[in-house]
Design a protein around this motif. Sequence first.
Motif, PDB file in Angstrom:
ATOM      1  N   UNK A  28       0.826  -1.199   0.000  1.00 25.71           N
ATOM      2  CA  UNK A  28       0.000   0.000   0.000  1.00 25.71           C
ATOM      3  C   UNK A  28       0.866   1.257   0.000  1.00 25.71           C
ATOM      4  N   UNK A  29       1.922   1.243   0.808  1.00 25.00           N
ATOM      5  CA  UNK A  29       2.810   2.409   0.867  1.00 25.00           C
ATOM      6  C   UNK A  29       3.491   2.631  -0.480  1.00 25.00           C
ATOM      7  N   UNK A  30       3.917   1.558  -1.108  1.00 28.42           N
ATOM      8  CA  UNK A  30       4.542   1.681  -2.427  1.00 28.42           C
ATOM      9  C   UNK A  30       3.565   2.270  -3.437  1.00 28.42           C
ATOM     10  N   UNK A  31       2.313   1.831  -3.371  1.00 30.78           N
ATOM     11  CA  UNK A  31       1.309   2.333  -4.307  1.00 30.78           C
ATOM     12  C   UNK A  31       1.079   3.835  -4.137  1.00 30.78           C
ATOM     13  N   UNK A  32       1.355   4.364  -2.960  1.00 29.73           N
ATOM     14  CA  UNK A  32       1.206   5.793  -2.706  1.00 29.73           C
ATOM     15  C   UNK A  32       2.510   6.554  -2.919  1.00 29.73           C
ATOM     16  N   UNK A  33       3.515   5.888  -3.450  1.00 28.36           N
ATOM     17  CA  UNK A  33       4.744   6.564  -3.820  1.00 28.36           C
ATOM     18  C   UNK A  33       5.877   6.473  -2.835  1.00 28.36           C
ATOM     19  N   UNK A  34       5.702   5.752  -1.731  1.00 25.93           N
ATOM     20  CA  UNK A  34       6.786   5.605  -0.759  1.00 25.93           C
ATOM     21  C   UNK A  34       7.900   4.738  -1.335  1.00 25.93           C
ATOM     22  N   UNK A  36      10.492   3.721   0.935  1.00 25.74           N
ATOM     23  CA  UNK A  36      11.023   2.995   2.096  1.00 25.74           C
ATOM     24  C   UNK A  36       9.936   2.961   3.150  1.00 25.74           C
ATOM     25  N   UNK A  37       9.806   1.816   3.843  1.00 20.33           N
ATOM     26  CA  UNK A  37       8.798   1.669   4.885  1.00 20.33           C
ATOM     27  C   UNK A  37       9.447   1.085   6.136  1.00 20.33           C
ATOM     28  N   UNK A  38       9.064   1.614   7.297  1.00 18.02           N
ATOM     29  CA  UNK A  38       9.643   1.222   8.584  1.00 18.02           C
ATOM     30  C   UNK A  38       8.570   0.544   9.433  1.00 18.02           C
ATOM     31  N   UNK A  39       8.919  -0.599  10.036  1.00 23.55           N
ATOM     32  CA  UNK A  39       7.986  -1.356  10.869  1.00 23.55           C
ATOM     33  C   UNK A  39       8.379  -1.289  12.346  1.00 23.55           C
ATOM     34  N   UNK A  76      11.906  -0.609  -0.386  1.00 19.77           N
ATOM     35  CA  UNK A  76      12.856  -0.862   0.694  1.00 19.77           C
ATOM     36  C   UNK A  76      12.097  -0.995   2.012  1.00 19.77           C
ATOM     37  N   UNK A  77      12.459  -1.995   2.828  1.00 22.60           N
ATOM     38  CA  UNK A  77      11.754  -2.255   4.084  1.00 22.60           C
ATOM     39  C   UNK A  77      12.745  -2.337   5.238  1.00 22.60           C
ATOM     40  N   UNK A  78      12.323  -1.808   6.380  1.00 26.66           N
ATOM     41  CA  UNK A  78      13.107  -1.840   7.620  1.00 26.66           C
ATOM     42  C   UNK A  78      12.334  -2.715   8.592  1.00 26.66           C
ATOM     43  N   UNK A  79      12.848  -3.935   8.831  1.00 23.42           N
ATOM     44  CA  UNK A  79      12.121  -5.001   9.514  1.00 23.42           C
ATOM     45  C   UNK A  79      12.836  -5.353  10.817  1.00 23.42           C
ATOM     46  N   UNK A  80      12.116  -5.346  11.923  1.00 29.25           N
ATOM     47  CA  UNK A  80      12.712  -5.659  13.222  1.00 29.25           C
ATOM     48  C   UNK A  80      12.212  -7.015  13.710  1.00 29.25           C
ATOM     49  N   UNK A  97      16.174  -4.211   3.795  1.00 26.04           N
ATOM     50  CA  UNK A  97      16.219  -4.795   2.461  1.00 26.04           C
ATOM     51  C   UNK A  97      15.920  -3.716   1.427  1.00 26.04           C
ATOM     52  N   UNK A  98      16.625  -3.769   0.306  1.00 21.99           N
ATOM     53  CA  UNK A  98      16.346  -2.864  -0.793  1.00 21.99           C
ATOM     54  C   UNK A  98      15.129  -3.311  -1.573  1.00 21.99           C
ATOM     55  N   UNK A  99      14.677  -2.504  -2.525  1.00 28.66           N
ATOM     56  CA  UNK A  99      13.497  -2.866  -3.319  1.00 28.66           C
ATOM     57  C   UNK A  99      13.695  -4.117  -4.156  1.00 28.66           C
ATOM     58  N   UNK A 100      14.954  -4.510  -4.365  1.00 26.49           N
ATOM     59  CA  UNK A 100      15.252  -5.747  -5.089  1.00 26.49           C
ATOM     60  C   UNK A 100      15.337  -6.951  -4.162  1.00 26.49           C
ATOM     61  N   UNK A 101      15.105  -6.734  -2.861  1.00 28.19           N
ATOM     62  CA  UNK A 101      15.141  -7.822  -1.892  1.00 28.19           C
ATOM     63  C   UNK A 101      16.501  -8.105  -1.301  1.00 28.19           C
ATOM     64  N   UNK A 102      17.537  -7.420  -1.792  1.00 27.26           N
ATOM     65  CA  UNK A 102      18.883  -7.650  -1.270  1.00 27.26           C
ATOM     66  C   UNK A 102      19.068  -6.968   0.083  1.00 27.26           C
TER      67      UNK A 102
END
Length: 240
Positions: A28-34, A36-39, A76-80, A97-102
């Motif tokens: 959802x965040x990506x669809x709105x133009x984000x 990077x997302x932080x959890x 890109x995701x920040x996962x704890x 993780x980057x948008x490519x999953x790396x």
Amino acid sequence: MKIAATQFTCAPADIPANVRTMAGQAAQARARGAELVVFPELAVTGYEMEAIGKDPELLTRHDDPRLDALRTTGIAVVVNAAAPTDGPRPAIETFVYGPDGELISTYRKQHLFEHEQEVFQEGDRDGRFTYGGLRFALATCYDNHFDALVSRCATDGCDVHLASSLYGTGVGVHERATVYPGIARGAGLHVVLANHVGAAGPWTGCGGAALWAPGGRTLAEADGSTPMAVIADVGGASSV
């Protein structure tokens, strides 16, 4: 860069359920133009100290296939999570993780809060990474209460301070509302806070996931009860 700060109610000790929720928020965040997302803190398992201490299946490495859904969201995701270490105790660890999953970076919480010291091993280095031309600092909840750690973020040339946290109702409401805009003012950084909302182990998360500009101005802020993400960039904000 648009960055999303999330809040949701974790399913206790249920990695697949939490990963599904997080992947949905990331999409959802990506669809709105984000970009990077932080959890929140321990979002993968929920803040479940007793269960984590007893069940090694609740520990995840950065390449754990149970996290694949998060690595394939295209953002890109920040996962704890609770992660194994070389010692007898796990760490509260952040995977970026980057948008490519790396894998871009990892960070282990350095300042453990009270009962966390009975379950986890503290980290021994600061968290840093560069993405999209910005330099980021990583910190986890109680870390952000230590001036020396925050000061190093500014002196290291960071632009954005990312915090995966759990603040509950009661005194946590005041701490959330003062610590993070205080970092933005004192360190001159953009600050991003992800938090729990609703039941979170022994606590009740107070929500309020938010982003602040250098100087402390609020760019976007969630309410205290709704699972959601808020998104902001320099000069604007929106929510999903």
